[in-house]
Design an enzyme around this catalytic site. Structure first.
Site, short mmCIF file in Angstrom:
data_model
loop_
_atom_site.label_atom_id
_atom_site.label_comp_id
_atom_site.label_asym_id
_atom_site.label_seq_id
_atom_site.Cartn_x
_atom_site.Cartn_y
_atom_site.Cartn_z
N GLY A 1 26.43 38.13 5.36
CA GLY A 1 27.30 38.41 4.22
C GLY A 1 26.68 39.42 3.27
N ASN B 1 30.58 30.47 -4.74
CA ASN B 1 29.62 29.66 -3.98
C ASN B 1 29.06 28.49 -4.79
OD1 ASN B 1 28.68 32.23 -5.11
ND2 ASN B 1 26.63 31.48 -4.69
N HIS C 1 26.85 31.81 9.19
CA HIS C 1 26.13 30.55 8.99
C HIS C 1 26.79 29.62 7.97
CE1 HIS C 1 23.58 31.24 5.22
NE2 HIS C 1 24.05 32.44 5.44
N CYS D 1 20.64 30.98 -2.76
CA CYS D 1 20.01 32.29 -2.67
C CYS D 1 19.11 32.53 -3.88
CB CYS D 1 21.06 33.38 -2.55
SG CYS D 1 22.18 33.10 -1.18
C1 LIG Z 1 29.65 34.09 -1.77
C2 LIG Z 1 28.52 34.56 -0.92
N1 LIG Z 1 28.44 35.85 -0.57
C3 LIG Z 1 27.46 36.33 0.20
C4 LIG Z 1 26.46 35.50 0.67
C5 LIG Z 1 25.38 36.07 1.53
O1 LIG Z 1 25.61 35.75 2.87
P1 LIG Z 1 24.40 35.80 3.93
O2 LIG Z 1 23.54 34.60 3.65
O3 LIG Z 1 25.06 35.76 5.26
O4 LIG Z 1 23.68 37.09 3.69
C6 LIG Z 1 26.48 34.14 0.32
C7 LIG Z 1 25.39 33.24 0.75
O5 LIG Z 1 25.13 32.22 0.14
C8 LIG Z 1 27.54 33.67 -0.49
O6 LIG Z 1 27.62 32.37 -0.82
#
Ligand SMILES: Cc1ncc(COP(=O)(O)O)c(C=O)c1O
Length: 382
Positions: A76, A155, A204, A324
């Site tokens: 993402g 998220n 994932h 994150c």
């Molecule tokens: C809303 C949102 N966008 C993007 C991402 C990033 O995705 P990735 O972990 O596949 O890089 C996340 C990951 O938590 C997310 O929750």
């Protein structure tokens, strides 16, 4: 995760990642033997390409889009960077509309453009967590942005964007609509988001492997490839594809059940149990439309990092903010944008349920939270 003397681990952090589902696991094991380079023209390469294109069709079909629109990425974050930088880097006089509550991969990519001359307008969110569509509309009408980048579902809180309104505005004012659908995919009906011009999804979060995702590029829009140097993905993303990841992603998409509302009773059961069992409980985002798997709960007097560790010791996995950004002790920008102060933001825990969560899991977790909070509060008043 279980032995006879331990309580089973209860995983309540599906917004951080999901376990690998059976279909993805099986497809990935089979893919170990498909070691060819899908760009090679010989037989071994063609075998691999067949599997790559099968996965592309599986992803496209689960999103309700055309196969040619699917560009595989490393996840993402890369898809977000690709949508924002790959489409818009170097655009003269670039104007971008976004919100304060986007994922850091969007926030940082837009900040990067801003430092290089783009004008960025950030719509505020209401205390409910919803983007203030009144202000958003005014910003779009007045500034006629090239790009509007807003996430479908948050998220941290699960709050869902007014997607119909935003899509209509972008169409009316001819702005490209980039929608980060990482947390919406499999949780809200795809018809709500699949007409955006640029769509980010990640494997994932839907029981597929990590390190793979896709940017869906509608209408044949051109991208500057990140990374450069290859003709893969129709020159939209250089680099030999992560075949095992992509094949697992495709299988996970095929297995993805429309689970939009199936977790709602569990979400309600959990929040009711906490509200009845404790004083000083509020649910962030509860007055807005939300995905059914997320409960972001504020419990007054709680220090979320402490509670996270206590629950971890009790065999419950939760998050004290976006995964994150965990490891950093700064309060969540999402909760701050909703009007919580720094102390209130640090009283919040995110519980995110998944397809294996049972009503018993909900009762166990609620019971443990109530027990631990009561113990902490009793000790603090001594
Ligand atoms: C809303 C949102 N966008 C993007 C991402 C990033 O995705 P990735 O972990 O596949 O890089 C996340 C990951 O938590 C997310 O929750």
């Amino acid at each position: 995760m279980e032995n006879s003397t331990q309580r089973r681990t209860i995983y309540a952090d599906h917004n951080a990642t999901t376990p690998l589902g059976p279909a993805a696991r099986k497809a990935m094991i089979e893919a170990l033997d498909a070691w060819g380079n899908p760009s090679s023209s010989h037989g071994i390469g063609r075998q691999a390409r067949e599997l790559l294109e099968k996965a592309r069709a599986q992803v496209a079909s689960s999103c309700g889009v055309d196969t040619k629109d699917v560009v595989f990425t490393s996840g993402g974050s890369e898809a977000n960077a690709q949508a924002i930088l790959g489409m818009h880097f170097g655009v003269e006089g670039l104007r971008v509309v976004t919100a304060e509550t986007e994922h850091s991969s969007v926030r940082d990519a837009i900040a990067f453009l801003e430092k290089r001359g783009a004008t960025v307008y950030r719509a505020p969110v209401l205390p409910s967590g919803q983007v203030d569509t009144g202000v958003l509309e005014a910003l779009i009408r007045e500034h006629r942005p090239h790009l509007v980048s807003l996430m479908a579902a948050n998220n941290e809180t699960g709050v869902v964007l007014d997607l119909e309104k935003v899509s209509a505005l972008c169409q009316e004012f001819e702005a490209a609509f980039h929608c980060d659908c990482v947390q919406a995919f499999g949780k809200i009906p795809r018809e709500l988001w699949n007409r955006a011009d640029l769509i980010t999804i990640s494997s994932h979060k839907i029981y597929g492997p990590k390190g793979v995702g896709a940017l869906i590029v509608r209408g044949g829009r051109k991208l500057v490839p990140l990374p450069f140097g290859g003709t893969q993905e129709v020159k939209r993303r250089g680099g030999t594809q992560n075949m095992m990841g992509i094949i697992g992603f495709g299988a996970a998409c095929e297995e993805l059940a429309p689970q939009s509302e199936s977790l709602r009773p569990l979400q309600q059961r959990f929040e009711k149990a906490l509200e009845e069992g404790l004083t000083g409980v509020s649910v962030n985002g509860s007055t807005a439309p939300r995905v059914a798997n997320t409960s972001n709960v504020r419990i007054s007097g709680l220090v979320s990092e402490v509670m996270l560790s206590i629950l971890d010791l009790s065999g419950v996995c939760v998050s004290a903010g976006s995964a994150c950004s965990s490891g950093s002790i700064s309060p969540s920008p999402v909760l701050l944008a909703m009007g919580l102060d720094k102390n209130q933001a640090r009283e919040c825990l995110r519980f995110s349920w998944g397809r294996d969560t049972s009503p018993q899991d909900i009762d166990t977790v609620a019971g443990l939270v109530i027990e631990h909070v009561n113990r902490i509060r009793a000790r603090n008043t001594r």
